[in-house]
Design an enzyme around this catalytic site. Structure first.
Site, PDB file in Angstrom:
ATOM      1  N   ALA A   1      47.613 -10.769  19.820  1.00  0.00           N
ATOM      2  CA  ALA A   1      47.635 -12.182  19.404  1.00  0.00           C
ATOM      3  C   ALA A   1      46.194 -12.603  19.160  1.00  0.00           C
ATOM      4  O   ALA A   1      45.257 -11.985  19.673  1.00  0.00           O
ATOM      5  CB  ALA A   1      48.256 -13.023  20.508  1.00  0.00           C
TER       6      ALA A   1
ATOM      7  N   GLU B   1      47.180  -7.640  28.382  1.00  0.00           N
ATOM      8  CA  GLU B   1      47.231  -9.086  28.642  1.00  0.00           C
ATOM      9  C   GLU B   1      46.767  -9.481  30.037  1.00  0.00           C
ATOM     10  O   GLU B   1      46.142 -10.520  30.215  1.00  0.00           O
ATOM     11  CB  GLU B   1      48.647  -9.612  28.400  1.00  0.00           C
ATOM     12  CG  GLU B   1      49.025  -9.716  26.934  1.00  0.00           C
ATOM     13  CD  GLU B   1      49.540  -8.409  26.342  1.00  0.00           C
ATOM     14  OE1 GLU B   1      49.336  -7.332  26.926  1.00  0.00           O
ATOM     15  OE2 GLU B   1      50.149  -8.483  25.262  1.00  0.00           O
TER      16      GLU B   1
HETATM   17  N1  T1G Z   1      41.870 -12.104  18.930  1.00  0.00           N
HETATM   18  C1  T1G Z   1      40.840 -12.617  18.213  1.00  0.00           C
HETATM   19  N2  T1G Z   1      39.671 -11.962  17.987  1.00  0.00           N
HETATM   20  C2  T1G Z   1      39.551 -10.742  18.529  1.00  0.00           C
HETATM   21  C3  T1G Z   1      40.581 -10.134  19.293  1.00  0.00           C
HETATM   22  C4  T1G Z   1      41.779 -10.876  19.477  1.00  0.00           C
HETATM   23  N3  T1G Z   1      42.813 -10.382  20.154  1.00  0.00           N
HETATM   24  N4  T1G Z   1      40.148  -8.905  19.688  1.00  0.00           N
HETATM   25  C5  T1G Z   1      38.905  -8.752  19.192  1.00  0.00           C
HETATM   26  N5  T1G Z   1      38.545  -9.848  18.500  1.00  0.00           N
HETATM   27  C6  T1G Z   1      37.287 -10.058  17.779  1.00  0.00           C
HETATM   28  C7  T1G Z   1      36.086 -10.042  18.713  1.00  0.00           C
HETATM   29  O1  T1G Z   1      35.907 -11.329  19.270  1.00  0.00           O
HETATM   30  C8  T1G Z   1      34.983  -9.637  17.755  1.00  0.00           C
HETATM   31  O2  T1G Z   1      34.682 -10.795  16.983  1.00  0.00           O
HETATM   32  C9  T1G Z   1      35.676  -8.649  16.822  1.00  0.00           C
HETATM   33  O3  T1G Z   1      37.077  -8.945  16.922  1.00  0.00           O
HETATM   34  C10 T1G Z   1      35.426  -7.215  17.185  1.00  0.00           C
HETATM   35  O4  T1G Z   1      35.788  -7.075  18.576  1.00  0.00           O
HETATM   36  C11 T1G Z   1      51.551 -12.169  22.754  1.00  0.00           C
HETATM   37  C12 T1G Z   1      49.423 -12.901  24.040  1.00  0.00           C
HETATM   38  C13 T1G Z   1      40.582  -4.359  19.605  1.00  0.00           C
HETATM   39  C14 T1G Z   1      39.647  -2.665  21.187  1.00  0.00           C
HETATM   40  O5  T1G Z   1      43.297  -8.162  24.509  1.00  0.00           O
HETATM   41  O6  T1G Z   1      40.154  -4.966  23.150  1.00  0.00           O
HETATM   42  O7  T1G Z   1      48.411 -10.119  22.368  1.00  0.00           O
HETATM   43  O8  T1G Z   1      32.247 -11.025  17.563  1.00  0.00           O
HETATM   44  O9  T1G Z   1      33.606  -6.121  19.294  1.00  0.00           O
HETATM   45  O10 T1G Z   1      34.618  -2.877  20.112  1.00  0.00           O
HETATM   46  O11 T1G Z   1      51.620 -10.469  24.332  1.00  0.00           O
HETATM   47  O12 T1G Z   1      38.352  -6.056  20.377  1.00  0.00           O
HETATM   48  O13 T1G Z   1      32.944  -9.718  15.533  1.00  0.00           O
HETATM   49  O14 T1G Z   1      33.252 -12.218  15.589  1.00  0.00           O
HETATM   50  O15 T1G Z   1      35.693  -5.921  20.745  1.00  0.00           O
HETATM   51  O16 T1G Z   1      35.919  -2.313  17.949  1.00  0.00           O
HETATM   52  C15 T1G Z   1      45.791  -8.782  23.547  1.00  0.00           C
HETATM   53  C16 T1G Z   1      41.245  -7.487  22.732  1.00  0.00           C
HETATM   54  C17 T1G Z   1      45.665 -10.216  23.163  1.00  0.00           C
HETATM   55  C18 T1G Z   1      42.654  -6.933  22.577  1.00  0.00           C
HETATM   56  C19 T1G Z   1      38.286  -3.546  19.284  1.00  0.00           C
HETATM   57  N6  T1G Z   1      44.800  -8.005  22.849  1.00  0.00           N
HETATM   58  N7  T1G Z   1      40.333  -6.805  21.841  1.00  0.00           N
HETATM   59  O17 T1G Z   1      37.081  -3.261  19.958  1.00  0.00           O
HETATM   60  O18 T1G Z   1      35.499  -4.641  18.553  1.00  0.00           O
HETATM   61  S1  T1G Z   1      46.847 -11.186  24.044  1.00  0.00           S
HETATM   62  C20 T1G Z   1      43.593  -7.753  23.394  1.00  0.00           C
HETATM   63  C21 T1G Z   1      39.827  -5.588  22.163  1.00  0.00           C
HETATM   64  C22 T1G Z   1      48.321 -10.822  23.324  1.00  0.00           C
HETATM   65  C23 T1G Z   1      50.783 -11.012  23.332  1.00  0.00           C
HETATM   66  C24 T1G Z   1      49.518 -11.427  23.992  1.00  0.00           C
HETATM   67  C25 T1G Z   1      38.810  -5.022  21.211  1.00  0.00           C
HETATM   68  C26 T1G Z   1      39.366  -3.894  20.323  1.00  0.00           C
HETATM   69  P1  T1G Z   1      33.186 -10.959  16.367  1.00  0.00           P
HETATM   70  P2  T1G Z   1      35.077  -5.944  19.404  1.00  0.00           P
HETATM   71  P3  T1G Z   1      35.708  -3.192  19.138  1.00  0.00           P
END
Ligand code: T1G
Length: 647
Positions: free
Chosen positions: A62, A124
């Site tokens: 998300a 999450e």
């Molecule tokens: N939403 C918005 N922006 C995100 C994002 C996300 N989920 N994940 C990363 N970004 C942005 C981050 O801020 C950065 O922005 C850029 O992407 C690169 O990130 C309903 C509710 C995917 C492994 O927890 O683990 O789904 O600084 O530097 O090292 O059940 O990002 O470039 O402007 O980390 O290549 C669950 C979190 C959400 C994944 C990539 N998902 N992200 O790593 O890049 S809750 C997460 C990560 C959810 C549902 C629930 C990592 C990555 P900027 P980065 P990276």
């Protein structure tokens, strides 16, 4: 920009998501996928659908930036159900990471095909919430309860091969993912389709199993709420109908999303991602980092060498003579052996790490180094002698860094030719494990050298925080204030063990006194004695009294606590009580654990406020990152500044 496009390979439709940087499921993407299902359901020439993503990864979840706002339809659980109910089977083609809502969308698909090396996960709980679009309900139906409990309550992703073994993905392909997924779809069309996941049965283990899981998670979570609430959702998923479980999960998700712990974890999430690219350095090009060198093969130096090798950089290790070189290499070898024992490295990888190190005592070997990090004994004259040699042996454009944790970098660099290339890089021990890197420029440090410090942090996968020059920079300065406040409570009659217990209950791995006994009271004592010898007025501390009595911590069998031989568990000490008797108020002030924790974390924040006012730290979230990544501040509380409402 179209975030969802539809292509064709004959009777197979290819739905491509393109929503950089990580294909997060913002409202436009959810709408685009919803419309794609409607369109393809209505097209009789389409027999199956491959869902694939452009860019670095499959859908990463998300859109966390939407979390603070009211949810907007189509809601993700509805979208996942809509994909599952599509008239033609959808096949998720996963590369990079399918995380959170991304993996939930993949579970709405009838099949999942992963590129080798890809991973799937439900992180999450790391954001203080639970999966909110069927992750706790479909995962047990897809892979069984045990795998689901591990995936959901730890938040740690599974690599493709393991995921396939557990049934989380149906196939792992090499090379062209789209071609592999299309071939898989064609083959699947020739056989009876498996039931949608929501229609699959799930077997719940006995109640005792759930109780054991709850105890284990509570021990690990130490006050963090989401993992235990996730376990509740999984149990409901295993014991109730799909619809009832979905309702329970949604209610839990919405409840936690509004919680303080979720707000704190989001704060750290975004601070961590902003840290490696500070705004004030945008457009400043870092110097190239191809060859690195480390001066000093002690604990810190060997750890820094290991960190550089983990990042694939060739390293020259310099020590003062052949014996010291041998000791340095032995220190490195023991770090690598430990990593192999813990399964972090294979033997071959450890050998390759070592093969990339050239060790010796001749500074001439540094002629081609782009970066040299000094990590010798924490004594000014010793460090200055090293930099005098570096000034002669290194290229004029080589970045020269000191790993000092307490000395003034300006004094270390005094007289160095090309002071613009000098910078402080304060690693934390063990340097190949701890993520925090304090980057300490001097007034002479050139902007591109500062940018090189941040580029190094990115290459090492560390969390960089820029610090101004003061005693202890950011972290050790706050640590000194924290310890002083803890000693003030002891002087007021609060028992040492009560203080440590209060900080452990607050979420710290250990309290301030246990931590000193582990690290050694003499380190800070020597710092204070050094300052006194330099003419500074440093009042005597309770720690001084103990060190002077030979009580330096676990290493001497006693410090704040007593330790039986071979036993690291702290025991209240009569010797300490008698040594400190004259220092403790006769009528102790009774404080609750909460009051103790509020007092000590408040002192951290007060020092943090001074650090901000003095310009030593650039923003409150930097201080929170230092405390969370360097000093064990509980992540789910967001750090001392966040806890005080300072963003
Ligand atoms: N939403 C918005 N922006 C995100 C994002 C996300 N989920 N994940 C990363 N970004 C942005 C981050 O801020 C950065 O922005 C850029 O992407 C690169 O990130 C309903 C509710 C995917 C492994 O927890 O683990 O789904 O600084 O530097 O090292 O059940 O990002 O470039 O402007 O980390 O290549 C669950 C979190 C959400 C994944 C990539 N998902 N992200 O790593 O890049 S809750 C997460 C990560 C959810 C549902 C629930 C990592 C990555 P900027 P980065 P990276």
């Amino acid at each position: 920009m179209t975030v969802v496009s539809i292509g064709r390979q004959d009777d197979i439709a290819i739905v491509t998501v393109n929503n950089p940087p990580v294909n997060a499921l913002g409202q436009a993407l959810r709408q685009g996928l919803w419309d794609a299902v409607e369109t393809l359901d209505a097209d009789p020439s389409v027999r199956a659908v491959v869902l694939i993503c452009a860019g670095r990864t499959f859908i990463a979840g998300a859109d966390v930036t939407e979390f603070g706002k009211p949810p907007v339809p189509p809601h993700l659980p509805d979208l996942v159900n809509r994909i599952e109910a599509a008239a033609k089977p959808w096949v998720a083609a996963i590369h990079g990471s399918a995380l959170g809502g991304g993996f939930e969308v993949a579970m709405g698909c009838r099949f999942r095909v992963a590129l080798e090396g890809a991973s799937v996960g439900l992180p999450e709980v790391g954001l203080g919430i639970v999966p909110g679009a069927s992750g706790t309900v479909r995962t047990p139906r897809l892979a069984g309860v045990e795998a689901a409990v591990e995936l959901v309550t730890t938040g740690r992703p599974f690599k493709a091969d393991r995921a396939q073994g557990l049934g989380l993905v149906d196939a792992v392909v090499a090379g062209d993912l789209e071609a592999g997924a299309v071939a898989f779809a064609r083959k699947a069309l020739g056989q009876p389709l498996p039931p949608p996941i929501s229609a699959r049965p799930v077997t719940s283990p006995a109640a005792g199993w759930w109780d054991d899981q709850r105890k284990a998670i509570a021990r690990r979570a130490k006050g963090e709420v989401a993992p235990l609430r996730a376990l509740d959702c999984l149990r409901v998923a295993a014991e109730k109908t799909f619809a009832e479980a979905m309702a329970h999960e949604r209610a839990t998700f919405l409840d936690l999303r509004a919680s303080d712990q979720a707000a704190a974890l989001r704060h750290i999430f975004f601070a961590e991602r902003a840290a490696p690219r500070p705004a004030h350095l945008s457009g400043v090009e870092a110097r190239p980092l191809r060859r690195a060198a480390v001066i000093g093969g002690g604990t810190m130096g060997a750890g820094i060498v290991a960190a550089l090798r983990d990042a694939g950089l060739p390293v020259t290790l310099i020590e003062r003579d052949a014996d010291a070189v041998a000791r340095g290499l032995a220190n490195l070898r023991s770090i690598l052996d430990g990593a192999v024992k813990r399964g972090k490295l294979t033997e071959a990888q450890a050998e390759a790490r070592l093969a990339g190190v050239t060790a010796g005592s001749d500074y001439a070997a540094l002629a081609d180094a782009d970066l040299v990090i000094e990590a010798v004994f924490e004594e000014l004259s010793v460090k200055r002698a090293v930099f005098a040699q570096l000034g002669k042996a290194c290229r004029p454009d080589a970045v020269l860094a000191t790993n000092t944790s307490y000395l003034d970098p300006r004094l270390i660099a005094e007289g160095l030719p090309g002071p613009e290339r000098f910078i402080g890089l304060h690693f934390f021990s063990p340097a190949n494990v701890m993520k925090l890197l304090e980057i300490v420029p001097t007034p002479a440090t050139a902007p591109d050298v500062l940018a090189t410090g941040f580029a190094l942090a990115r290459q090492l996968g560390k969390i960089p925080v820029q610090a101004g020059i003061c005693e202890g920079f950011i972290g050790n300065r706050i640590l000194k204030r924290y310890r002083a406040e803890a000693e003030a409570l002891v002087r007021q009659g609060t028992p040492i063990a009560a203080i440590d217990a209060a900080m452990r209950a607050h979420g710290f791995a250990m309290g301030p006194f246990e931590a000193q006994d582990l690290g050694g009271l003499d380190i800070a004592f020597l710092q204070r004695e050094g300052a006194r010898a330099a003419g500074q007025d440093v009042p005597e501390t309770l720690g001084d009294i103990l060190v002077r009595a030979g009580r330096k911590g676990q290493k001497t069998g006693g410090g704040w606590y007593d330790y039986a031989p071979g036993d690291r568990s702290p025991k209240p000490s009569a010797a300490t009580a008698s040594l400190l008797a004259g220092q403790i108020a006769a009528s102790p002030a009774e404080l609750t654990a909460e009051e103790i924790a509020t007092r000590l974390t408040g002192a951290m924040a007060a020092e943090g406020q001074l650090i901000l006012t003095e310009g030593i730290a650039l923003k409150p979230s930097d201080i929170d990152l230092v405390e969370v990544h360097g000093y064990g501040y509980p992540r789910w509380r967001g750090g001392p500044m966040f806890a005080q409402g300072l963003r």
